[in-house]
Motif scaffolding. Structure first.
Motif, PDB file in Angstrom:
ATOM      1  N   ASN A  22     -14.626 -29.656  -9.571  1.00 36.95           N
ATOM      2  CA  ASN A  22     -13.245 -29.964  -9.190  1.00 36.95           C
ATOM      3  C   ASN A  22     -12.570 -30.927 -10.161  1.00 36.95           C
ATOM      4  O   ASN A  22     -11.435 -31.333  -9.928  1.00 36.95           O
ATOM      5  CB  ASN A  22     -13.214 -30.557  -7.773  1.00 36.95           C
ATOM      6  CG  ASN A  22     -13.752 -29.594  -6.735  1.00 36.95           C
ATOM      7  OD1 ASN A  22     -13.494 -28.400  -6.811  1.00 36.95           O
ATOM      8  ND2 ASN A  22     -14.497 -30.104  -5.766  1.00 36.95           N
ATOM      9  N   PHE A  23     -13.264 -31.270 -11.225  1.00 32.15           N
ATOM     10  CA  PHE A  23     -12.761 -32.250 -12.191  1.00 32.15           C
ATOM     11  C   PHE A  23     -12.251 -31.487 -13.414  1.00 32.15           C
ATOM     12  O   PHE A  23     -13.046 -30.962 -14.199  1.00 32.15           O
ATOM     13  CB  PHE A  23     -13.883 -33.210 -12.561  1.00 32.15           C
ATOM     14  CG  PHE A  23     -13.420 -34.564 -13.002  1.00 32.15           C
ATOM     15  CD1 PHE A  23     -12.525 -35.298 -12.233  1.00 32.15           C
ATOM     16  CD2 PHE A  23     -13.885 -35.120 -14.181  1.00 32.15           C
ATOM     17  CE1 PHE A  23     -12.099 -36.551 -12.639  1.00 32.15           C
ATOM     18  CE2 PHE A  23     -13.466 -36.380 -14.591  1.00 32.15           C
ATOM     19  CZ  PHE A  23     -12.571 -37.097 -13.820  1.00 32.15           C
ATOM     20  N   PRO A  24     -10.940 -31.402 -13.605  1.00 26.59           N
ATOM     21  CA  PRO A  24     -10.361 -30.505 -14.621  1.00 26.59           C
ATOM     22  C   PRO A  24     -10.815 -30.774 -16.046  1.00 26.59           C
ATOM     23  O   PRO A  24     -10.884 -29.840 -16.863  1.00 26.59           O
ATOM     24  CB  PRO A  24      -8.846 -30.755 -14.474  1.00 26.59           C
ATOM     25  CG  PRO A  24      -8.674 -31.303 -13.110  1.00 26.59           C
ATOM     26  CD  PRO A  24      -9.913 -32.089 -12.826  1.00 26.59           C
ATOM     27  N   ILE A  25     -11.122 -32.030 -16.379  1.00 21.57           N
ATOM     28  CA  ILE A  25     -11.488 -32.366 -17.758  1.00 21.57           C
ATOM     29  C   ILE A  25     -12.789 -31.696 -18.180  1.00 21.57           C
ATOM     30  O   ILE A  25     -13.075 -31.549 -19.366  1.00 21.57           O
ATOM     31  CB  ILE A  25     -11.571 -33.904 -17.925  1.00 21.57           C
ATOM     32  CG1 ILE A  25     -11.586 -34.263 -19.408  1.00 21.57           C
ATOM     33  CG2 ILE A  25     -12.782 -34.476 -17.233  1.00 21.57           C
ATOM     34  CD1 ILE A  25     -11.525 -35.760 -19.662  1.00 21.57           C
ATOM     35  N   ILE A  26     -13.600 -31.267 -17.208  1.00 20.18           N
ATOM     36  CA  ILE A  26     -14.894 -30.646 -17.506  1.00 20.18           C
ATOM     37  C   ILE A  26     -14.691 -29.149 -17.729  1.00 20.18           C
ATOM     38  O   ILE A  26     -14.245 -28.426 -16.839  1.00 20.18           O
ATOM     39  CB  ILE A  26     -15.891 -30.887 -16.357  1.00 20.18           C
ATOM     40  CG1 ILE A  26     -16.163 -32.392 -16.205  1.00 20.18           C
ATOM     41  CG2 ILE A  26     -17.206 -30.146 -16.619  1.00 20.18           C
ATOM     42  CD1 ILE A  26     -16.974 -32.751 -14.985  1.00 20.18           C
ATOM     43  N   SER A  27     -15.016 -28.699 -18.943  1.00 18.69           N
ATOM     44  CA  SER A  27     -14.808 -27.292 -19.291  1.00 18.69           C
ATOM     45  C   SER A  27     -16.039 -26.437 -19.014  1.00 18.69           C
ATOM     46  O   SER A  27     -15.918 -25.224 -18.817  1.00 18.69           O
ATOM     47  CB  SER A  27     -14.439 -27.170 -20.776  1.00 18.69           C
ATOM     48  OG  SER A  27     -15.476 -27.713 -21.600  1.00 18.69           O
ATOM     49  N   LYS A  28     -17.218 -27.057 -18.982  1.00 20.11           N
ATOM     50  CA  LYS A  28     -18.453 -26.287 -18.815  1.00 20.11           C
ATOM     51  C   LYS A  28     -19.529 -27.149 -18.181  1.00 20.11           C
ATOM     52  O   LYS A  28     -19.700 -28.312 -18.545  1.00 20.11           O
ATOM     53  CB  LYS A  28     -18.949 -25.800 -20.181  1.00 20.11           C
ATOM     54  CG  LYS A  28     -20.106 -24.821 -20.130  1.00 20.11           C
ATOM     55  CD  LYS A  28     -19.604 -23.415 -19.849  1.00 20.11           C
ATOM     56  CE  LYS A  28     -20.690 -22.366 -20.026  1.00 20.11           C
ATOM     57  NZ  LYS A  28     -20.223 -21.003 -19.737  1.00 20.11           N
ATOM     58  N   ILE A  29     -20.247 -26.567 -17.214  1.00 18.68           N
ATOM     59  CA  ILE A  29     -21.426 -27.209 -16.647  1.00 18.68           C
ATOM     60  C   ILE A  29     -22.600 -26.251 -16.828  1.00 18.68           C
ATOM     61  O   ILE A  29     -22.565 -25.119 -16.330  1.00 18.68           O
ATOM     62  CB  ILE A  29     -21.261 -27.551 -15.155  1.00 18.68           C
ATOM     63  CG1 ILE A  29     -20.066 -28.481 -14.932  1.00 18.68           C
ATOM     64  CG2 ILE A  29     -22.542 -28.203 -14.617  1.00 18.68           C
ATOM     65  CD1 ILE A  29     -19.788 -28.789 -13.471  1.00 18.68           C
ATOM     66  N   ILE A  30     -23.597 -26.697 -17.555  1.00 19.35           N
ATOM     67  CA  ILE A  30     -24.796 -25.893 -17.762  1.00 19.35           C
ATOM     68  C   ILE A  30     -25.850 -26.360 -16.776  1.00 19.35           C
ATOM     69  O   ILE A  30     -26.353 -27.485 -16.867  1.00 19.35           O
ATOM     70  CB  ILE A  30     -25.310 -26.022 -19.208  1.00 19.35           C
ATOM     71  CG1 ILE A  30     -24.235 -25.577 -20.190  1.00 19.35           C
ATOM     72  CG2 ILE A  30     -26.585 -25.198 -19.397  1.00 19.35           C
ATOM     73  CD1 ILE A  30     -24.541 -25.916 -21.632  1.00 19.35           C
ATOM     74  N   VAL A  31     -26.142 -25.531 -15.801  1.00 20.20           N
ATOM     75  CA  VAL A  31     -27.146 -25.846 -14.787  1.00 20.20           C
ATOM     76  C   VAL A  31     -28.511 -25.413 -15.329  1.00 20.20           C
ATOM     77  O   VAL A  31     -28.772 -24.218 -15.491  1.00 20.20           O
ATOM     78  CB  VAL A  31     -26.840 -25.130 -13.460  1.00 20.20           C
ATOM     79  CG1 VAL A  31     -27.952 -25.374 -12.448  1.00 20.20           C
ATOM     80  CG2 VAL A  31     -25.496 -25.584 -12.906  1.00 20.20           C
ATOM     81  N   ALA A  32     -29.352 -26.393 -15.626  1.00 24.36           N
ATOM     82  CA  ALA A  32     -30.663 -26.113 -16.213  1.00 24.36           C
ATOM     83  C   ALA A  32     -31.753 -26.455 -15.210  1.00 24.36           C
ATOM     84  O   ALA A  32     -31.756 -27.547 -14.640  1.00 24.36           O
ATOM     85  CB  ALA A  32     -30.851 -26.918 -17.493  1.00 24.36           C
TER      86      ALA A  32
END
Length: 388
Positions: A22-32
């Motif tokens: 929900n945080f717009p500044i984050i473009s990608k989250i890599i779930v490892a």
């Protein structure tokens, strides 16, 4: 801004990931995750901003490659006494900001020693920003701020209020239970009489909580006991406590501990036994006791206006916190730390814990209140009384 979420589909990490989406500044989250299928299955619940990958944190080369492509890593991979320090070292080498929910004191001690290295690389590393440690540390910072000088700090939490997460990528032995066994055997480090010392866990501590009265709790091996003296070197005593268990259950845990120390039980089997006792809805043994100590709190003693004084700091709207699962209560504060860092509200580099003066307590709880929901009331309650 890209984030690597180690253990991001686990019982703790998934709640941080959901929040950070929900945080717009984050473009990608890599779930490892070690469990690749679980990581991909979890990521499939979201849009293209979330990607699931398989990653074994023991493979330092692949871990380094993954960190080189992101700006922030959040680490929810346990047990932390095995994995936390090496993961932080690799994050620093890759100039990647780092946050974790480490609840083991041994790696915390080692990670704090990397402070100067992190500063040289311009890295911010926040250790143990979950529930306990995490919320308890921030409450402790408020308690210390209330006094002109502080001699003693206790952080405490109610073990009976911890609700295991229903969903997790984890298979086999529960890492939280394994952590509990690890911190109840052998000796743990506390700070007393201006020195660190190793003691047996689960010894009883008595104290007078303001407006509540005489209470007792049990010493537990958590990072707060060593991080407070690190950030506040004038302290005389720092101990982490847990309550919410009956005398019978404490005796039962001590018996299990003895079996582990005599090599009759492995740590894994002991953890399975504890998990069975905790989660079996048909259990006949009552493990929880009534206590009107707050669910999470900080207790401090020192001098205020020339008089000896005791301070207790807890949270208004504690029911809102108690209604959360363990994963939510741990993952939400972690997400708050990330958001504050990315909003440039945590400016200092180096390795530090949540009670450091680098984190604004009031602002942290404002973030946490929003995480829990519109109707949540997560505000500090400060009680003080003179010691006669």
């Amino acid at each position: 801004m890209k984030i690597l979420a180690l253990g991001g589909s686990g019982g703790m990490g998934r709640f941080a990931v959901k929040s950070l989406l929900n945080f717009p500044i984050i473009s990608k989250i890599i779930v490892a995750d070690l469990n690749e299928s679980s990581a991909k299955q979890f990521a499939a619940n979201f849009n293209e901003r979330v990607e699931g990958v398989g990653l074994d944190v023991i493979d330092h080369k692949k871990l380094s490659e993954a960190m080189s492509a992101v700006q922030v890593v959040i680490n929810t991979t346990g047990p932390f006494y095995k994995f936390a320090e090496p993961i932080l070292r690799i994050a620093i080498e890759n100039k990647c900001n780092y946050l974790d929910i480490c609840d083991d004191w041994e790696p915390t001690e080692k990670m704090l020693s990397l402070n100067e290295t992190a500063k040289k690389n311009g890295i911010t590393a926040i250790l143990g920003i979950g529930a306990s440690p995490g919320i308890t540390n921030v409450l402790g910072a408020l308690a210390i701020r209330e006094l002109d000088s502080t001699e003693k700090i206790y952080t405490g939490w109610d073990i009976s209020s911890a609700k295991p997460a229903k969903e997790s990528s984890q298979a086999g032995v529960n890492a939280a239970m394994l952590h509990g066994i690890e911190q109840m055997i052998g000796r743990i480090k506390i700070f007393r009489n201006y020195n660190y010392e190793l003691i047996r866990p689960l010894s009883k501590i008595n104290f007078m909580y303001p407006e509540i009265g005489s209470k007792s709790a049990y010493v537990f091996g958590h990072p707060e006991a060593i991080t407070f003296p690190y950030h506040y070197p004038d302290l005389k005593e720092s101990i982490n406590l847990m309550h919410g268990a009956t005398n019978f259950s404490i005796k039962l845990i001590k018996i299990i501990r003895t079996f582990v120390e005599l090599n009759i039980l492995t740590k894994n089997w002991a953890a399975k036994i504890l998990e069975s006792l905790e989660t079996n809805p048909n259990k006949k043994i009552k493990l929880k006791s009534f206590s009107n100590l707050p669910g999470v709190y900080a207790y401090a003693e020192g001098i205020k206006n020339g008089k000896r004084c005791r301070v207790g700091v807890s949270l208004e709207g504690e029911d809102d916190l108690n209604n959360l699962s363990m994963g939510e209560a741990t993952g939400f504060p972690l997400a708050c730390g990330v958001k504050m860092l990315l909003n440039d509200e945590i400016k200092e580099t180096g390795v530090f814990a949540p009670e450091s003066q680098n984190i604004n307590p009031e602002l942290f709880f404002q973030y946490l209140e929003k995480e829990i929901g519109e109707t949540a009331r997560i505000k500090p309650i400060i009680s003080t009384e003179n010691i006669f």
